[in-house]
Design an enzyme around this catalytic site. Structure first.
Site, PDB file in Angstrom:
ATOM      1  N   HIS A 129      12.241  26.248  16.082  1.00 15.08           N
ATOM      2  CA  HIS A 129      13.214  26.738  17.060  1.00 15.08           C
ATOM      3  C   HIS A 129      12.699  28.032  17.695  1.00 15.08           C
ATOM      4  O   HIS A 129      12.370  28.996  16.999  1.00 15.08           O
ATOM      5  CB  HIS A 129      14.559  26.984  16.362  1.00 15.08           C
ATOM      6  CG  HIS A 129      15.683  27.305  17.291  1.00 15.08           C
ATOM      7  ND1 HIS A 129      16.376  26.337  18.003  1.00 15.08           N
ATOM      8  CD2 HIS A 129      16.244  28.491  17.635  1.00 15.08           C
ATOM      9  CE1 HIS A 129      17.322  26.917  18.726  1.00 15.08           C
ATOM     10  NE2 HIS A 129      17.258  28.224  18.525  1.00 15.08           N
ATOM     11  N   ASP A 180      23.593  26.740  15.623  1.00 17.58           N
ATOM     12  CA  ASP A 180      22.675  27.866  15.698  1.00 17.58           C
ATOM     13  C   ASP A 180      23.419  29.184  15.498  1.00 17.58           C
ATOM     14  O   ASP A 180      24.255  29.550  16.316  1.00 17.58           O
ATOM     15  CB  ASP A 180      21.993  27.831  17.082  1.00 17.58           C
ATOM     16  CG  ASP A 180      20.918  28.886  17.244  1.00 17.58           C
ATOM     17  OD1 ASP A 180      20.615  29.594  16.274  1.00 17.58           O
ATOM     18  OD2 ASP A 180      20.372  28.981  18.364  1.00 17.58           O
ATOM     19  N   MET A 199      26.581  27.003  19.682  1.00 17.17           N
ATOM     20  CA  MET A 199      26.321  28.326  19.108  1.00 17.17           C
ATOM     21  C   MET A 199      27.413  28.619  18.082  1.00 17.17           C
ATOM     22  O   MET A 199      28.596  28.438  18.361  1.00 17.17           O
ATOM     23  CB  MET A 199      26.357  29.417  20.191  1.00 17.17           C
ATOM     24  CG  MET A 199      25.177  29.443  21.140  1.00 17.17           C
ATOM     25  SD  MET A 199      23.533  29.585  20.384  1.00 17.17           S
ATOM     26  CE  MET A 199      23.683  31.023  19.326  1.00 17.17           C
ATOM     27  N   ASP A 238      13.508  30.957  20.418  1.00 23.20           N
ATOM     28  CA  ASP A 238      14.582  31.599  21.176  1.00 23.20           C
ATOM     29  C   ASP A 238      14.019  32.483  22.281  1.00 23.20           C
ATOM     30  O   ASP A 238      13.407  33.509  22.000  1.00 23.20           O
ATOM     31  CB  ASP A 238      15.411  32.491  20.242  1.00 23.20           C
ATOM     32  CG  ASP A 238      16.281  31.683  19.301  1.00 23.20           C
ATOM     33  OD1 ASP A 238      17.058  30.848  19.792  1.00 23.20           O
ATOM     34  OD2 ASP A 238      16.181  31.889  18.073  1.00 23.20           O
ATOM     35  N   MET A 261      14.924  34.962  25.282  1.00 22.84           N
ATOM     36  CA  MET A 261      16.048  35.785  25.767  1.00 22.84           C
ATOM     37  C   MET A 261      15.597  36.653  26.932  1.00 22.84           C
ATOM     38  O   MET A 261      14.521  37.241  26.874  1.00 22.84           O
ATOM     39  CB  MET A 261      16.533  36.700  24.650  1.00 22.84           C
ATOM     40  CG  MET A 261      16.987  35.961  23.416  1.00 22.84           C
ATOM     41  SD  MET A 261      17.534  37.151  22.178  1.00 22.84           S
ATOM     42  CE  MET A 261      17.960  36.040  20.851  1.00 22.84           C
ATOM     43  N   MET A 290      17.882  31.238  26.502  1.00 22.63           N
ATOM     44  CA  MET A 290      19.046  32.098  26.766  1.00 22.63           C
ATOM     45  C   MET A 290      18.690  32.916  28.004  1.00 22.63           C
ATOM     46  O   MET A 290      18.417  34.112  27.947  1.00 22.63           O
ATOM     47  CB  MET A 290      19.328  32.967  25.536  1.00 22.63           C
ATOM     48  CG  MET A 290      19.992  32.176  24.416  1.00 22.63           C
ATOM     49  SD  MET A 290      19.885  32.974  22.809  1.00 22.63           S
ATOM     50  CE  MET A 290      18.285  32.393  22.287  1.00 22.63           C
ATOM     51  N   SER A 333      14.183  29.177  13.005  1.00 22.95           N
ATOM     52  CA  SER A 333      14.076  30.017  14.206  1.00 22.95           C
ATOM     53  C   SER A 333      13.076  31.142  13.979  1.00 22.95           C
ATOM     54  O   SER A 333      13.276  32.018  13.136  1.00 22.95           O
ATOM     55  CB  SER A 333      15.444  30.612  14.555  1.00 22.95           C
ATOM     56  OG  SER A 333      15.260  31.642  15.515  1.00 22.95           O
ATOM     57  N   HIS A 348      15.014  27.156  23.005  1.00 21.48           N
ATOM     58  CA  HIS A 348      16.399  27.521  23.340  1.00 21.48           C
ATOM     59  C   HIS A 348      16.349  28.630  24.387  1.00 21.48           C
ATOM     60  O   HIS A 348      16.024  29.768  24.070  1.00 21.48           O
ATOM     61  CB  HIS A 348      17.087  27.971  22.043  1.00 21.48           C
ATOM     62  CG  HIS A 348      18.477  28.460  22.215  1.00 21.48           C
ATOM     63  ND1 HIS A 348      19.149  29.158  21.235  1.00 21.48           N
ATOM     64  CD2 HIS A 348      19.371  28.355  23.257  1.00 21.48           C
ATOM     65  CE1 HIS A 348      20.356  29.468  21.651  1.00 21.48           C
ATOM     66  NE2 HIS A 348      20.519  28.994  22.880  1.00 21.48           N
TER      67      HIS A 348
HETATM   68  C1  DX5 Z   1      20.698  33.758  18.386  1.00 20.88           C
HETATM   69  C2  DX5 Z   1      19.604  32.727  18.360  1.00 20.88           C
HETATM   70  C3  DX5 Z   1      19.410  32.111  17.040  1.00 20.88           C
HETATM   71  C4  DX5 Z   1      18.982  33.057  15.938  1.00 20.88           C
HETATM   72  C5  DX5 Z   1      19.608  32.567  14.662  1.00 20.88           C
HETATM   73  O1  DX5 Z   1      21.012  34.114  19.676  1.00 20.88           O
HETATM   74  O2  DX5 Z   1      19.871  31.690  19.273  1.00 20.88           O
HETATM   75  O3  DX5 Z   1      18.529  30.994  17.093  1.00 20.88           O
HETATM   76  O4  DX5 Z   1      17.596  33.143  15.772  1.00 20.88           O
HETATM   77  O5  DX5 Z   1      19.397  33.485  13.677  1.00 20.88           O
HETATM   78  P1  DX5 Z   1      20.163  33.455  12.280  1.00 20.88           P
HETATM   79  O6  DX5 Z   1      19.852  32.121  11.661  1.00 20.88           O
HETATM   80  O7  DX5 Z   1      19.561  34.600  11.548  1.00 20.88           O
HETATM   81  O8  DX5 Z   1      21.616  33.622  12.579  1.00 20.88           O
HETATM   82 ZN    ZN Z   2      18.614  29.750  19.120  1.00 18.78          ZN
END
Ligand code: DX5
Ligand code: ZN
Length: 223
Positions: free
Chosen positions: A32, A174, A136, A34, A36, A67, A7, A65
């Site tokens: 990956h 994740d 998650m 993310d 947000m 969010m 990620s 991903h």
């Molecule tokens: C959290 C994200 C993850 C995050 C994971 O909301 O969806 O993908 O980057 O990070 P680690 O591996 O540090 O928990």
């Molecule tokens: Zn993620």
């Protein structure tokens, strides 16, 4: 097949392109990403311009991903900027089935993500349509959180449900995955492993190789 998806949320954005190339060369199969929106999750990360600008540094699968509340508003744009696999949260969609269809119509793979407290049964009528389920293993919004032990049982239950149905759907996990917790999630039946801080928190290439080695060993044990 076991797949590692580092990620980039935990990467050094000053050198994002190089960091992606480092994990690519070390053997990671997915990247990956993310996204947000500050609504579905408390934090805001980055969006399309960042994804477009790093698209050319690697051929690896962009595992995006989302969010994002009501992600149907942006699916087309994410497909255009280089997403190969687009995952939406069941909790964020008014019409989940339609969003999955929308992703497939754009020729991309579709994933559905569930927060730790969301029961598996919301997947019942879409399970035959999704390419991947993302469970998650922390509450989404931030990297660097601790793996929630309650999620292990959920992974096991989903894998046995999929087996019963005869589906070989990928299970992605994740949040909080590191060299210790990875053993637990692999054993429970996850096969796509997201790792943020445990990859980019130190030497990204070396960390990638070590995680991949653990994943390979667990695959060999299963055969
Ligand atoms: C959290 C994200 C993850 C995050 C994971 O909301 O969806 O993908 O980057 O990070 P680690 O591996 O540090 O928990
Ligand atoms: Zn993620």
């Amino acid at each position: 097949m076991n797949i590692l998806s580092p990620s980039i949320l935990a990467a050094d954005f000053k050198h994002l392109g190089e960091q992606i190339q480092t994990v690519d060369q070390a053997g990671a199969q997915y990247i990956h990403i993310d996204v947000m929106d500050g609504m579905f999750v408390p934090s805001i990360s980055f969006g399309m311009p960042v994804i477009s600008s790093v698209r050319s540094v690697t051929q690896k699968v962009f595992d995006v991903h989302l969010m994002i509340q009501n992600p149907e508003r942006y699916i087309e744009e994410f497909a255009k900027c280089g997403a190969d696999l687009i995952t939406v949260h069941a909790e964020a969609c008014q019409h989940l089935d339609r969003v999955i269809q929308q992703i497939h119509d754009l020729g991309r793979k579709a994933g559905v993500a569930l927060n730790p407290a969301t029961p598996l049964n919301v997947l019942e009528y879409v399970l035959d349509k999704v390419d991947m389920v993302l469970l998650m293993t922390v509450n989404p919004g931030f990297g660097g959180q601790k793996y929630l032990d309650s999620c292990t049982r959920k992974i096991t239950q989903l894998r046995s449900w999929l087996d019963e149905m005869g589906y070989d759907t990928d299970i992605e996990v994740d949040g909080g995955i590191n060299k210790e917790t990875i053993h637990t999630v692999l054993k429970a039946g996850a096969n796509v492993i997201v790792a943020g801080s445990s990859v980019f928190g130190g030497e990204a290439g070396k960390n990638t190789e070590e995680l991949l080695k653990i994943m390979k060993r667990s695959e060999e044990r299963r055969v």
